[in-house]
Design an enzyme around this catalytic site. Structure first.
Site, PDB file in Angstrom:
ATOM      1  N   ASP A 121       0.931  -1.228   0.053  1.00 19.17           N
ATOM      2  CA  ASP A 121       0.011  -0.001   0.003  1.00 19.17           C
ATOM      3  C   ASP A 121       0.842   1.363  -0.013  1.00 19.17           C
ATOM      4  O   ASP A 121       2.154   1.193   0.446  1.00 19.17           O
ATOM      5  CB  ASP A 121      -0.778   0.006   1.261  1.00 19.17           C
ATOM      6  CG  ASP A 121      -1.972  -1.238   1.100  1.00 19.17           C
ATOM      7  OD1 ASP A 121      -2.493  -1.306   0.146  1.00 19.17           O
ATOM      8  OD2 ASP A 121      -2.284  -1.485   2.218  1.00 19.17           O
ATOM      9  N   ASP A 139      -7.001  -1.295  -4.733  1.00 15.65           N
ATOM     10  CA  ASP A 139      -8.148  -1.013  -3.785  1.00 15.65           C
ATOM     11  C   ASP A 139      -9.203   0.174  -4.393  1.00 15.65           C
ATOM     12  O   ASP A 139     -10.226   0.414  -4.318  1.00 15.65           O
ATOM     13  CB  ASP A 139      -7.869  -0.501  -2.698  1.00 15.65           C
ATOM     14  CG  ASP A 139      -6.677  -1.428  -1.816  1.00 15.65           C
ATOM     15  OD1 ASP A 139      -7.321  -2.987  -2.084  1.00 15.65           O
ATOM     16  OD2 ASP A 139      -6.181  -1.293  -1.109  1.00 15.65           O
TER      17      ASP A 139
END
Length: 165
Positions: A121, A139
């Site tokens: 991330d 995402d």
């Protein structure tokens, strides 16, 4: 002209390629734990490792068993999304794009989970005192796909054959 039943694959491949390219850039150019504030109290570029689901869900359970469960669950969801697209049951053009984006994002995170038992991330946002967990392109395209799919479901009139029933 209506899109073919397989034109969605380019949306999925593009989402997957963009996700993998951005993660690769972060993984090769920054150390794990890196963070740089780009817009104070709004956006920070980070390099974080997430063994859980999107937005850090189950991140505190980094066991191999959890990785296997998450991978199998995601694989089943990906198979269902492919079936929806191939069978023509994903709706109209917007629905197909939405499902294809969700599939591309899910496949991107699944690939990372299978290869590395974690997901990288790097996007970290804050709004005032609210801090959203770090996330990535996969995402993001999952969320965009869900919004596009929701717009089609809620705002596109039903087909004539469904109205007459």
């Amino acid at each position: 002209m209506a899109p073919s039943r397989t034109s969605w694959i380019w949306v999925t491949i593009s989402a997957l390629a963009l996700d993998r390219a951005t993660k690769y850039a972060v993984e090769t150019r920054t150390p794990l734990g890196y963070h740089r504030v780009l817009i104070n109290r709004f956006f920070t570029f980070v390099h974080a490792s997430n063994p859980g689901l999107a937005f850090g869900i189950f991140a505190d359970s980094p066991s191999r068993g959890m990785t296997a469960i998450l991978s199998i669950g995601t694989l089943i969801i990906c198979a269902l999304l492919v079936w929806l697209l191939v069978s023509g049951r994903a709706g109209g053009t917007a629905g197909q794009i939405g499902v294809a984006l969700i599939l591309g994002g899910a496949a991107g995170n699944l690939l990372d989970r299978i290869l590395y038992s974690k997901v990288t991330d790097f996007l970290d946002f804050q709004f005032g005192n609210y801090h959203w967990p770090a996330f990535n392109v996969a995402d993001s395209v999952i969320m965009i796909g869900a919004v596009v799919l929701g717009i089609e479901l809620f705002f596109t009139p039903k087909h004539a054959s469904e109205r007459s029933s």
